[in-house]
Design a protein around this motif. Structure first.
Motif, PDB file in Angstrom:
ATOM      1  N   VAL A 132      32.948  36.440  37.577  1.00 16.20           N
ATOM      2  CA  VAL A 132      34.171  38.091  37.908  1.00 16.20           C
ATOM      3  C   VAL A 132      33.057  39.787  37.904  1.00 16.20           C
ATOM      4  O   VAL A 132      34.137  39.998  38.801  1.00 16.20           O
ATOM      5  N   ALA A 133      33.326  39.547  37.179  1.00 18.55           N
ATOM      6  CA  ALA A 133      32.749  40.346  36.221  1.00 18.55           C
ATOM      7  C   ALA A 133      31.276  41.425  37.168  1.00 18.55           C
ATOM      8  O   ALA A 133      31.018  42.855  37.367  1.00 18.55           O
ATOM      9  N   VAL A 134      30.524  40.321  38.167  1.00 14.25           N
ATOM     10  CA  VAL A 134      30.302  41.360  39.071  1.00 14.25           C
ATOM     11  C   VAL A 134      30.672  41.617  40.791  1.00 14.25           C
ATOM     12  O   VAL A 134      29.702  42.813  41.148  1.00 14.25           O
ATOM     13  N   ILE A 135      31.624  41.796  40.453  1.00 13.36           N
ATOM     14  CA  ILE A 135      32.187  41.967  41.536  1.00 13.36           C
ATOM     15  C   ILE A 135      33.153  43.681  41.565  1.00 13.36           C
ATOM     16  O   ILE A 135      33.760  43.872  40.467  1.00 13.36           O
ATOM     17  N   PRO A 136      32.520  44.650  41.897  1.00 12.60           N
ATOM     18  CA  PRO A 136      32.882  46.662  41.990  1.00 12.60           C
ATOM     19  C   PRO A 136      34.509  46.263  41.908  1.00 12.60           C
ATOM     20  O   PRO A 136      34.532  46.825  41.386  1.00 12.60           O
ATOM     21  N   GLU A 137      35.634  45.793  42.704  1.00 12.32           N
ATOM     22  CA  GLU A 137      37.017  45.729  42.935  1.00 12.32           C
ATOM     23  C   GLU A 137      37.487  45.225  41.696  1.00 12.32           C
ATOM     24  O   GLU A 137      38.156  45.486  41.095  1.00 12.32           O
ATOM     25  N   VAL A 138      36.982  43.990  41.168  1.00  9.64           N
ATOM     26  CA  VAL A 138      37.448  43.750  39.608  1.00  9.64           C
ATOM     27  C   VAL A 138      37.179  44.732  38.347  1.00  9.64           C
ATOM     28  O   VAL A 138      38.014  45.043  37.881  1.00  9.64           O
ATOM     29  N   ARG A 139      35.896  45.072  38.889  1.00 12.36           N
ATOM     30  CA  ARG A 139      35.203  46.613  37.677  1.00 12.36           C
ATOM     31  C   ARG A 139      36.558  47.440  37.653  1.00 12.36           C
ATOM     32  O   ARG A 139      36.405  47.516  36.663  1.00 12.36           O
ATOM     33  N   SER A 140      36.537  48.004  39.066  1.00 12.75           N
ATOM     34  CA  SER A 140      37.225  49.009  38.986  1.00 12.75           C
ATOM     35  C   SER A 140      38.362  49.125  38.555  1.00 12.75           C
ATOM     36  O   SER A 140      39.087  49.967  38.250  1.00 12.75           O
ATOM     37  N   ALA A 141      39.523  48.141  38.991  1.00 11.80           N
ATOM     38  CA  ALA A 141      40.683  47.338  38.172  1.00 11.80           C
ATOM     39  C   ALA A 141      41.371  47.594  37.187  1.00 11.80           C
ATOM     40  O   ALA A 141      42.306  47.174  36.716  1.00 11.80           O
ATOM     41  N   LEU A 142      40.062  47.198  36.097  1.00 14.69           N
ATOM     42  CA  LEU A 142      39.300  47.340  35.015  1.00 14.69           C
ATOM     43  C   LEU A 142      39.760  48.685  34.122  1.00 14.69           C
ATOM     44  O   LEU A 142      40.256  48.644  32.826  1.00 14.69           O
TER      45      LEU A 142
END
Ligand code: DC
Length: 205
Positions: A79-89
């Motif tokens: 999941v850590a490769v997904i930009p939307e996941v990273r920006s949400a955190l």
């Protein structure tokens, strides 16, 4: 007053132990940012889309159940490769980093993306073999059914994914201090990290 220590590096290099030791020694708060990705990864194992899970993540989820399993580690790295996941955190991590009284955050992109102005940046490494052995002993102690070879393969796969992704890849910040723990005891590694923090701590802290 605020003071941020950013600790990055690959899995099982000793970031967690060093971060906890620094937090204890200086009275800072500690956030293991890998737990955020693990909590999101765990939700995807139940079928929740990763970006949705990241946007809805609650701090309490970090305390629920065992997030430190081999299966969740792989899900977290995916999941850590997904930009939307990273920006949400991002906001949660930055708010933590800037809290009064000092903070230590450990992860992969703390010194490069989350807190590029952190007062202390450390990149903690160790050889893949040493890291896999440490992780193998940790998992075995919890009763997990794993082999050394499996753990080494998992560690290498995760390193490659974490370092090669295009958004916020794992890498040392240009001004990070490097700490290779391959042949250091916990006490020696912590002592070196503490010395680096002490050099940067304001005299009136
Ligand atoms: O530190 P850890 O092993 O608990 O991290 C699990 C995964 O989460 C790791 O393989 C990559 C991801 N991660 C990340 O991309 N950025 C962070 N700051 C922390 C972890």
């Amino acid at each position: 007053m605020r003071f941020t220590v950013a600790i990055d590096g690959p899995a099982a290099a000793g970031k967690g132990t060093i971060s906890k030791g620094i937090a204890e020694r200086f009275g800072f708060s500690h956030l293991d940012t890998g737990l955020l990705y693990r909590a999101v990864g765990r939700r995807t194992l139940d079928g929740t889309p990763a970006a949705e899970a990241a946007k809805a993540l609650k701090a309490e989820e970090l305390e629920q159940g065992d997030l430190r399993t081999a299966e969740i580690a792989q899900a977290a790295s995916k999941v850590a490769v997904i930009p939307e996941v990273r920006s949400a955190l991002v906001d949660f991590q930055r708010a933590f980093a800037f809290r009064a009284g000092g903070a230590v955050l450990d992860g992969r992109d703390i010194g490069t993306v989350i807190c590029p102005k952190a007062e202390v940046k450390l990149f903690v490494t160790a050889s893949a073999k040493v890291r896999a052995e440490r992780r193998f002993l940790e998992l075995k102690a919890k009763g997990a059914d794993v082999t050394r070879d499996q753990v080494l393969t998992d560690v290498k796969e995760r390193d490659a994914r974490d370092a090669q992704r295009s958004t916020a890849p794992m890498k040392p910040a240009k001004d990070a201090s490097m700490l290779d723990t391959s042949s250091l005891s916990i006490e020696e590694a912590l002592a070196q990290a503490v010395a680096i923090v002490e050099r940067k701590l304001p005299t009136d802290w």
